[in-house]
Enzyme design. Sequence first.
Site, short mmCIF file in Angstrom:
data_model
loop_
_atom_site.label_atom_id
_atom_site.label_comp_id
_atom_site.label_asym_id
_atom_site.label_seq_id
_atom_site.Cartn_x
_atom_site.Cartn_y
_atom_site.Cartn_z
N TRP A 102 3.86 24.87 -12.46
CA TRP A 102 4.44 23.81 -11.64
C TRP A 102 5.94 23.84 -11.92
O TRP A 102 6.38 23.55 -13.02
CB TRP A 102 3.84 22.45 -11.98
CG TRP A 102 4.45 21.36 -11.16
CD1 TRP A 102 5.29 20.38 -11.59
CD2 TRP A 102 4.30 21.16 -9.77
NE1 TRP A 102 5.66 19.58 -10.55
CE2 TRP A 102 5.07 20.04 -9.41
CE3 TRP A 102 3.59 21.83 -8.78
CZ2 TRP A 102 5.15 19.58 -8.11
CZ3 TRP A 102 3.67 21.36 -7.48
CH2 TRP A 102 4.44 20.24 -7.17
N ASN B 286 4.18 25.60 -21.38
CA ASN B 286 3.98 24.39 -20.60
C ASN B 286 4.94 23.34 -21.12
O ASN B 286 4.94 23.03 -22.30
CB ASN B 286 2.52 23.89 -20.76
CG ASN B 286 2.30 22.53 -20.14
OD1 ASN B 286 3.07 22.09 -19.29
ND2 ASN B 286 1.25 21.85 -20.58
N GLY B 287 5.81 22.81 -20.23
CA GLY B 287 6.72 21.76 -20.66
C GLY B 287 8.15 22.04 -20.27
O GLY B 287 8.43 22.87 -19.40
N GLU C 175 -3.38 -5.92 -4.59
CA GLU C 175 -4.28 -4.81 -4.87
C GLU C 175 -5.68 -5.32 -5.22
O GLU C 175 -6.69 -4.74 -4.81
CB GLU C 175 -3.72 -3.94 -6.00
CG GLU C 175 -4.59 -2.77 -6.41
CD GLU C 175 -4.83 -1.76 -5.31
OE1 GLU C 175 -5.73 -0.92 -5.47
OE2 GLU C 175 -4.13 -1.79 -4.28
N ARG D 93 -3.01 21.59 -12.43
CA ARG D 93 -1.80 21.40 -13.21
C ARG D 93 -0.59 22.12 -12.61
O ARG D 93 0.53 21.93 -13.07
CB ARG D 93 -2.01 21.88 -14.64
CG ARG D 93 -3.14 21.19 -15.38
CD ARG D 93 -3.33 21.78 -16.76
NE ARG D 93 -2.21 21.45 -17.62
CZ ARG D 93 -2.15 20.39 -18.42
NH1 ARG D 93 -3.16 19.54 -18.44
NH2 ARG D 93 -1.11 20.17 -19.17
N LYS E 100 -9.09 -4.35 -3.09
CA LYS E 100 -10.28 -3.74 -3.67
C LYS E 100 -11.53 -4.56 -3.32
O LYS E 100 -12.58 -4.00 -3.02
CB LYS E 100 -10.13 -3.63 -5.20
CG LYS E 100 -9.18 -2.54 -5.64
CD LYS E 100 -9.75 -1.17 -5.30
CE LYS E 100 -8.67 -0.11 -5.30
NZ LYS E 100 -7.85 -0.10 -4.09
N HIS F 126 2.74 -23.58 1.80
CA HIS F 126 3.24 -23.22 3.13
C HIS F 126 2.12 -22.72 4.05
O HIS F 126 2.38 -22.00 5.01
CB HIS F 126 4.34 -22.17 3.01
CG HIS F 126 5.56 -22.67 2.31
ND1 HIS F 126 6.48 -23.52 2.88
CD2 HIS F 126 5.99 -22.47 1.04
CE1 HIS F 126 7.42 -23.81 2.02
NE2 HIS F 126 7.15 -23.18 0.88
N CYS G 39 2.30 22.51 -16.23
CA CYS G 39 1.71 23.84 -16.08
C CYS G 39 0.42 23.96 -16.88
O CYS G 39 0.10 23.11 -17.70
CB CYS G 39 2.70 24.90 -16.53
SG CYS G 39 4.31 24.77 -15.74
N GLU H 119 -12.35 -3.88 0.32
CA GLU H 119 -12.78 -2.51 0.59
C GLU H 119 -14.24 -2.28 0.25
O GLU H 119 -14.98 -1.66 1.02
CB GLU H 119 -11.93 -1.52 -0.21
CG GLU H 119 -10.55 -1.25 0.34
CD GLU H 119 -9.81 -0.24 -0.50
OE1 GLU H 119 -9.33 0.75 0.08
OE2 GLU H 119 -9.71 -0.42 -1.73
N LYS I 114 -11.43 8.72 2.51
CA LYS I 114 -10.58 8.91 1.34
C LYS I 114 -9.15 9.26 1.73
O LYS I 114 -8.19 8.76 1.17
CB LYS I 114 -11.16 10.02 0.45
CG LYS I 114 -10.40 10.21 -0.86
CD LYS I 114 -10.52 8.98 -1.73
CE LYS I 114 -9.74 9.11 -3.02
NZ LYS I 114 -9.70 7.84 -3.76
#
Length: 621
Positions: A75, A100-101, A482, A27, A486, A505, A2, A489, A616
């Site tokens: 949240w 918050n928490g 990954e 948040r 990158k 193989h 939050c 891309e 995106k």
Amino acid sequence: MCGIVGAIAKDNIATYLVDGLRRLEYRGYDSAGIAVIEDNGGLKRSRAVGRVEALEKILVDRPLQGKVGLAHTRWATHGGVTEPNAHPHICRDALALVCNGIVENHSSLRRAQHDAGLPFTSDTDTEVVVHQVYLHKVAGLDLAEAVRHTLGELRGSFAFAVMNVDEPDRLVVARQGPPLLIGITDEGFYVASDIAALLPVTREYIVLENGDVADLRRSSFTITNPNGQLVKRKTLHSRQAGDAAELGEYRHYMQKEIHEQPRAVADTLEGRISRDRVLEESFGHRAQELFSKTQAVQIMACGTSFHAGLVAKHWLEYVGIPCNVEIASEYRYRRHPIQPGTLAITISQSGETADTLSALEEAKRQGVLGSLTICNVPESSLVRESDLQFMTHAGPEVGVASTKTFTTAMTGLMLLALILARRHGYDEGFESHVIRQLRALPSALEDALAMEPEIAIVSRHLGDKQHALFLGRGAHYPTALEGALKLKEISYVHAEAYPAGELKHGPLALVDEDMPVIVVAPNDLLLEKLKSNMEEVRARGGRLYVFSDPETEFEPQDGVEIIRVTQSDNSANHGLNRAVDSAIAPILYTVPLQLLAYHVALIKGTDVDKPRNLAKSVTVE
């Protein structure tokens, strides 16, 4: 989690509070609220379900004015998304509080407060905080002392701010976990969970430390530590641009976002760990219910998010949770035997990926136990459609090639693995050991970013290449995937990744002096096997670029370039570098590969932030 905003000043602060909420809306977007002590001495509050815009519409017809006030964007963790659960919470029309928490011991406190005759109007854990402060206040304690006593009675990770209708020149705030900042001006003092909410009024601020209680008046303030002693905290000056989308010192958004990863990971961990334990409620208010019934996991994602899922498969299966990972666009078009107790997990930066949304719909149709999304956009479709949500708190990501959302998603998946490990025989010692590594991760990421000049030099060897091969074993095969993605891309170099054991193989046929081979080689149980695979490459004339740590004992030689990936030793031997801890290695080794792709793209002269043919967010099939 939050967002908290607060202010005590010489003039009306209502407009600032609402603007601060807009800046902190990343948040939480479930609900928003504001409370002020008006000049006539009354405590007034407005709350609304939904985004800050909904609250603003209410304030048009019912404006609030005051010189001291609190605001909050939520949240949901405890209690559903309803107006009664929205902050601020009020006790006996005397105290207003925002938090918050997560308060872990809220149930026992609620029972005691109910027995004391205090009424409850919400299902949240926060309401017990304002009630606890109230009980100490009516027992004769000063407001700041009441907050201090309350702070010592709560368990969990939280920050909160409270005001008393009888003291309209005072605001008291406390921190035990999530960050809380105090903005300093000549006109008064401002409180926020993030510097972004302070920038419109000041760049001078103080960061409270855990256990601090700050007592704010219009022209002065004091801070006391957990022992009740007066302390001074350093005043900082922010140079951050008011607009998070500003490039600042960086050439491209991708470079900026690569360098934002230490903070993004720290923000993702914020409020989700209490001491050496992951807080289950950070995944949503139904987390305990669904995790207690989870017997298997089905992960569905695309692209970079799919690779994060592959890493998570290793973590989850290590702690005894069967896990399948599938590309979302494939999952939806075939039948699946669903194992009883299967939790469906989607991973997406935008939360709007069409294939992933369709895969989630199919998983629900087939009767999964429940659904969890790991996502960076709170208001997205995947968040709305999932039973549980884990927000990565990576902040805005402008570059098409995902970077910080990948590392923060893996951080969230690691927390999930720790939660499920509790139910499969792993003790507190295991969890605390991994959490120590996670706490060190932001610092370790800083160490990895310091490698950029060295990686820029290495990238020159790849600048004229058209193909590249990436190798890894175990949990580092997804890291290799990954890295290859990158490079494809943003530099348009044809790159493929393989488990190193698969070389013989087929892929070995491609290896020659013109085929650079990038190897992810941490010191783990598969290292000796990996060394044998590397010798197969050398024997065919291939050139190796090996990302390793000191304990692997690799040495540079003809055809072998060694790039050391280490983390600083923060113990008594400060200043030395050591091997990367195994739990965080798949996350950490990603960063040098991101930097490698970025610098090869610079050499190639491609459009780094907007690579051709890519978007995106993929919102069509």
